[in-house]
Design a protein around this motif. Sequence first.
Motif, PDB file in Angstrom:
ATOM      1  N   LEU A  20       0.900  -1.108  -0.070  1.00 55.10           N
ATOM      2  CA  LEU A  20       0.082   0.089   0.142  1.00 55.10           C
ATOM      3  C   LEU A  20       0.825   1.241   0.092  1.00 55.10           C
ATOM      4  CD1 LEU A  20      -2.602  -1.018   2.903  1.00 55.10           C
ATOM      5  CD2 LEU A  20      -2.358  -1.345   0.401  1.00 55.10           C
ATOM      6  N   SER A  21       0.335   2.372  -0.759  1.00 53.73           N
ATOM      7  CA  SER A  21       1.067   3.732  -0.760  1.00 53.73           C
ATOM      8  C   SER A  21      -0.086   4.447  -0.304  1.00 53.73           C
ATOM      9  CB  SER A  21       1.640   3.934  -2.158  1.00 53.73           C
ATOM     10  OG  SER A  21       2.403   2.824  -2.408  1.00 53.73           O
ATOM     11  N   CYS A  22       0.670   5.610   0.181  1.00 52.20           N
ATOM     12  CA  CYS A  22      -0.177   6.882   0.627  1.00 52.20           C
ATOM     13  C   CYS A  22       0.849   8.290   0.521  1.00 52.20           C
ATOM     14  CB  CYS A  22      -0.496   6.827   2.112  1.00 52.20           C
ATOM     15  SG  CYS A  22      -1.298   8.115   2.743  1.00 52.20           S
ATOM     16  N   ALA A  23       0.161   9.032  -0.229  1.00 53.82           N
ATOM     17  CA  ALA A  23       0.835  10.238  -0.455  1.00 53.82           C
ATOM     18  C   ALA A  23       0.071  11.369  -0.027  1.00 53.82           C
ATOM     19  CB  ALA A  23       1.152  10.517  -1.743  1.00 53.82           C
ATOM     20  N   ALA A  24       0.579  12.479   0.697  1.00 54.21           N
ATOM     21  CA  ALA A  24      -0.232  13.700   1.018  1.00 54.21           C
ATOM     22  C   ALA A  24       0.195  14.754   0.238  1.00 54.21           C
ATOM     23  CB  ALA A  24       0.397  13.936   2.658  1.00 54.21           C
ATOM     24  N   SER A  25      -0.798  15.400  -0.073  1.00 56.61           N
ATOM     25  CA  SER A  25      -0.797  16.515  -0.699  1.00 56.61           C
ATOM     26  C   SER A  25      -1.324  17.720   0.089  1.00 56.61           C
ATOM     27  CB  SER A  25      -1.519  16.570  -2.091  1.00 56.61           C
ATOM     28  OG  SER A  25      -2.831  16.418  -1.902  1.00 56.61           O
ATOM     29  N   GLY A  26      -0.923  19.215  -0.333  1.00 59.36           N
ATOM     30  CA  GLY A  26      -1.371  20.196   0.175  1.00 59.36           C
ATOM     31  C   GLY A  26      -0.671  20.741   1.408  1.00 59.36           C
ATOM     32  N   SER A  27       0.528  19.941   1.900  1.00 62.78           N
ATOM     33  CA  SER A  27       1.095  20.475   3.174  1.00 62.78           C
ATOM     34  C   SER A  27       2.548  20.757   2.724  1.00 62.78           C
ATOM     35  CB  SER A  27       1.052  19.221   4.031  1.00 62.78           C
ATOM     36  OG  SER A  27       2.097  19.425   5.152  1.00 62.78           O
ATOM     37  N   ILE A  28       2.967  22.030   3.282  1.00 58.57           N
ATOM     38  CA  ILE A  28       4.527  22.150   3.012  1.00 58.57           C
ATOM     39  C   ILE A  28       5.539  21.741   4.058  1.00 58.57           C
ATOM     40  CG2 ILE A  28       3.711  24.253   1.645  1.00 58.57           C
ATOM     41  CD1 ILE A  28       4.511  25.934   4.216  1.00 58.57           C
ATOM     42  N   PHE A  29       4.731  21.308   5.007  1.00 56.75           N
ATOM     43  CA  PHE A  29       5.440  20.590   6.404  1.00 56.75           C
ATOM     44  C   PHE A  29       5.587  19.112   6.178  1.00 56.75           C
ATOM     45  CE2 PHE A  29       5.592  24.811   8.261  1.00 56.75           C
ATOM     46  CZ  PHE A  29       4.080  25.294   7.890  1.00 56.75           C
ATOM     47  N   ARG A  30       6.678  18.681   7.019  1.00 54.03           N
ATOM     48  CA  ARG A  30       6.767  17.178   7.106  1.00 54.03           C
ATOM     49  C   ARG A  30       6.025  16.533   8.353  1.00 54.03           C
ATOM     50  NH1 ARG A  30      10.094  13.139   5.394  1.00 54.03           N
ATOM     51  NH2 ARG A  30      10.446  11.488   7.016  1.00 54.03           N
TER      52      ARG A  30
END
Length: 115
Positions: A20-30
């Motif tokens: 499974l993979s998950c990617a977050a978008s919209g965040s400039i912070f880790r």
Amino acid sequence: QVQLVESGGGLVQPGGSLRLSCAASGSIFRLNSMGWYRQAPGKERELVATITDDSRTNYADSVKGRFTISRGNAKNTVFLQMNSLKTEDTAVYYCKGVYYPYTYWGQGTQVTVSS
């Protein structure tokens, strides 16, 4: 607005593997931590595995030795390698991201383990 998008679910036979993979978008912070949870029909959502931004991991007893969580090189991506899958692993798997004090969830991806 942070969005988490999961991928990689599907149908697999007992003993098989999925990633499974998950990617977050919209965040400039880790994100401080990311993780995977799952919810089987008629059951509550439960923790599968989590990983912090300094790579500390935590696993549910039921998946220890079979599942491996890792963070990708790209910011705010997380993977779940699932081996030796069992029928009881069948559930909707959700990605979770935390940037204190905020929590973000993906929409879920179905994993079905069946012969």
